[in-house]
Design a protein around this motif. Structure first.
Motif, PDB file in Angstrom:
ATOM      1  N   LEU A 145       0.827  -1.206   0.000  1.00 49.01           N
ATOM      2  CA  LEU A 145       0.000   0.000   0.000  1.00 49.01           C
ATOM      3  C   LEU A 145       0.860   1.254   0.000  1.00 49.01           C
ATOM      4  CD1 LEU A 145      -2.856  -0.978   2.487  1.00 49.01           C
ATOM      5  CD2 LEU A 145      -2.850  -1.106  -0.012  1.00 49.01           C
ATOM      6  N   ASP A 146       1.922   1.228   0.783  1.00 48.35           N
ATOM      7  CA  ASP A 146       2.830   2.381   0.828  1.00 48.35           C
ATOM      8  C   ASP A 146       3.421   2.669  -0.550  1.00 48.35           C
ATOM      9  OD1 ASP A 146       2.329   2.500   3.523  1.00 48.35           O
ATOM     10  OD2 ASP A 146       4.306   1.804   4.147  1.00 48.35           O
ATOM     11  N   LEU A 147       3.750   1.621  -1.289  1.00 51.15           N
ATOM     12  CA  LEU A 147       4.345   1.789  -2.621  1.00 51.15           C
ATOM     13  C   LEU A 147       3.375   2.404  -3.628  1.00 51.15           C
ATOM     14  CD1 LEU A 147       6.423  -1.477  -3.105  1.00 51.15           C
ATOM     15  CD2 LEU A 147       7.272   0.845  -2.733  1.00 51.15           C
ATOM     16  N   LEU A 148       2.099   2.299  -3.367  1.00 49.88           N
ATOM     17  CA  LEU A 148       1.098   2.872  -4.260  1.00 49.88           C
ATOM     18  C   LEU A 148       0.609   4.237  -3.779  1.00 49.88           C
ATOM     19  CD1 LEU A 148      -0.917  -0.374  -4.905  1.00 49.88           C
ATOM     20  CD2 LEU A 148       0.501   0.831  -6.553  1.00 49.88           C
ATOM     21  N   ASP A 153      -9.296  -3.728   2.696  1.00 54.72           N
ATOM     22  CA  ASP A 153     -10.088  -3.247   1.565  1.00 54.72           C
ATOM     23  C   ASP A 153      -9.196  -2.516   0.572  1.00 54.72           C
ATOM     24  OD1 ASP A 153     -12.488  -4.271   2.536  1.00 54.72           O
ATOM     25  OD2 ASP A 153     -12.917  -2.443   3.671  1.00 54.72           O
ATOM     26  N   LEU A 154      -8.332  -1.641   1.077  1.00 56.97           N
ATOM     27  CA  LEU A 154      -7.408  -0.924   0.195  1.00 56.97           C
ATOM     28  C   LEU A 154      -6.536  -1.898  -0.580  1.00 56.97           C
ATOM     29  CD1 LEU A 154      -6.267   1.989   2.526  1.00 56.97           C
ATOM     30  CD2 LEU A 154      -7.832   2.124   0.589  1.00 56.97           C
ATOM     31  N   PHE A 155      -6.034  -2.900   0.108  1.00 54.50           N
ATOM     32  CA  PHE A 155      -5.175  -3.891  -0.542  1.00 54.50           C
ATOM     33  C   PHE A 155      -5.934  -4.600  -1.665  1.00 54.50           C
ATOM     34  CE2 PHE A 155      -3.303  -8.107  -0.993  1.00 54.50           C
ATOM     35  CZ  PHE A 155      -1.967  -7.786  -1.157  1.00 54.50           C
ATOM     36  N   THR A 156      -7.143  -5.024  -1.380  1.00 54.86           N
ATOM     37  CA  THR A 156      -7.968  -5.715  -2.382  1.00 54.86           C
ATOM     38  C   THR A 156      -8.207  -4.831  -3.593  1.00 54.86           C
ATOM     39  OG1 THR A 156      -9.044  -7.046  -0.672  1.00 54.86           O
ATOM     40  CG2 THR A 156     -10.197  -6.841  -2.771  1.00 54.86           C
ATOM     41  N   TRP A 157      -8.513  -3.572  -3.363  1.00 50.54           N
ATOM     42  CA  TRP A 157      -8.783  -2.652  -4.469  1.00 50.54           C
ATOM     43  C   TRP A 157      -7.512  -2.316  -5.254  1.00 50.54           C
ATOM     44  CZ3 TRP A 157     -11.768   1.118  -0.812  1.00 50.54           C
ATOM     45  CH2 TRP A 157     -13.001   0.547  -0.492  1.00 50.54           C
TER      46      TRP A 157
END
Length: 94
Positions: A23-26, A56-60
């Motif tokens: 998530l941090d990388l995105l 949820d963020l990871f899934t999206w």
């Protein structure tokens, strides 16, 4: 940048750091490169996005599912596309 904008930006920076490497990388590069150019509505939507659970963020952001809300889906797609474009540019430079 006004003091209020600076405080908001620092808060967004820390809220974008999720503690999950993927998530941090995105989120971090998108915040740094694109946030200032977003419309006021999209800035609000980004803040709403950060209120979601990491899973949820990871899934999206890993494109396993998309958010139900079309405008949130569009923002998530912008983040993913930014990461892909940045990654391609980095590989071409090598």
């Amino acid at each position: 940048m006004s003091d209020n904008e600076d405080v908001t930006r620092r808060r967004l920076y820390w809220h974008s750091r999720r503690g999950m490497w993927e998530l941090d990388l995105l989120l971090m590069p998108f915040l740094e490169a694109c946030y200032d150019e977003l419309s006021p509505d999209d800035k609000e939507r980004y803040r709403e996005l950060l209120a979601n659970e990491d899973q949820d963020l990871f899934t999206w952001l890993m494109r396993r599912e998309w958010p139900q809300d079309p405008e949130m889906r569009r923002l998530v797609q912008m983040i993913v596309e930014h990461a892909e474009t940045t990654d391609r540019s980095r590989h071409q430079a090598l």
